[in-house]
Design an enzyme around this catalytic site. Sequence first.
Site, short mmCIF file in Angstrom:
data_model
loop_
_atom_site.label_atom_id
_atom_site.label_comp_id
_atom_site.label_asym_id
_atom_site.label_seq_id
_atom_site.Cartn_x
_atom_site.Cartn_y
_atom_site.Cartn_z
N ILE A 137 0.87 -1.17 0.00
CA ILE A 137 0.00 0.00 0.00
C ILE A 137 0.91 1.22 0.00
O ILE A 137 2.08 1.14 0.39
CB ILE A 137 -0.97 0.03 1.20
CG1 ILE A 137 -0.23 -0.12 2.54
CG2 ILE A 137 -2.03 -1.06 1.07
CD1 ILE A 137 -1.16 -0.06 3.75
N ASP A 138 0.39 2.34 -0.46
CA ASP A 138 1.21 3.53 -0.62
C ASP A 138 1.69 4.07 0.72
O ASP A 138 1.11 3.80 1.77
CB ASP A 138 0.41 4.62 -1.35
CG ASP A 138 0.00 4.19 -2.75
OD1 ASP A 138 0.77 3.44 -3.38
OD2 ASP A 138 -1.09 4.59 -3.20
N LYS A 139 2.75 4.87 0.65
CA LYS A 139 3.36 5.44 1.85
C LYS A 139 2.34 6.11 2.77
O LYS A 139 2.31 5.87 3.98
CB LYS A 139 4.43 6.46 1.44
CG LYS A 139 5.04 7.23 2.60
CD LYS A 139 5.98 8.31 2.10
CE LYS A 139 6.49 9.17 3.25
NZ LYS A 139 7.38 10.27 2.78
N ARG A 237 -7.15 5.43 -5.88
CA ARG A 237 -6.89 6.85 -6.14
C ARG A 237 -7.19 7.22 -7.59
O ARG A 237 -7.79 8.26 -7.87
CB ARG A 237 -5.44 7.18 -5.79
CG ARG A 237 -5.11 6.92 -4.32
CD ARG A 237 -3.62 6.88 -4.05
NE ARG A 237 -2.99 8.18 -4.25
CZ ARG A 237 -1.67 8.37 -4.18
NH1 ARG A 237 -0.87 7.33 -3.96
NH2 ARG A 237 -1.17 9.58 -4.36
#
Length: 308
Positions: A137-139, A237
């Site tokens: 998963i993204d930062k 997103r």
Amino acid sequence: MEDFTYTISEEQKGERIDKALVTLEADWSRSQIQIWLKDGAVLVNGETAKPNYKVKLNDVITVTVPDVEPLDIEAEDLNLEIVYEDEDVLVVNKPRGMVVHPAPGHTSGTLVNGLMHQVTDLSGINGVLRPGIVHRIDKDTSGLLMVAKNDKAHVSLVDQLVKRTVTRKYTALVHGHIPHDKGTIDAPIGRDSRDRQSMAVIDKGKHAITHFRVIERFGNFTLVECRLETGRTHQIRVHMKYIGFPLAGDPKYGPKKTIEFNGQALHAGVVGFIHPRTEEYLEFEAPLPEEFKTLLEEMKTTVDSKEK
């Protein structure tokens, strides 16, 4: 490396080589064997085997199993929240602002650095920089990640992701008032030709499906639950932007004038999968981080004050 040698009997003859090897060696999966076949690590009578080869009586099969590359990552005490762990898998609740794995120029403070400190064993399929990492998963996205502690578990979890049997639900705050209560976004995602650092919905992209339902509306913002059917880079997103409701706080895909949240308001709250060893379905849930809760309370307060 270690060599394993088998001779094909009447019971296996005529089977595809990967299926025959699974029968002969119960600790291996067909997916792992197919990787070794592609790498040329499987020989039949001394010759490199093709993935679709059907074995014959008395064929001698040799499988060269590569050594797991030693991990050369500095272990760091990052006090990770591990919500579940056994001998095969673990589930960790990643905080916002933490990168999942090291990369050139960014070798410390990552989830992997923390796992190396807290966990004895991690699978080696993804090499020294991403041990145990099955998905990411993204930062600036918080929430739950599956981690494999051995290669067999790793292959099983990846298989489940490919077959879309893993449950992954996210909570997201988006710009705009979504009028309908639920929906499905079926739109292919690929690299944005105008910005190679971003993803976009493009005709030649990879198949991507996101299901969403509205949880609550806050004036010009909507809180939604998104369930991933596929797992493309930046999928939620990109998809929410595509239908006109970009994530609040998103510096890459959101509007310039957005909330101050240091990144997108997105939380991976639920993950569920079939255990690689017991074949039992397990599901875990992580509550929203306090800063996300505070943001929603502020939204609600603002809306309530305007309505009075």
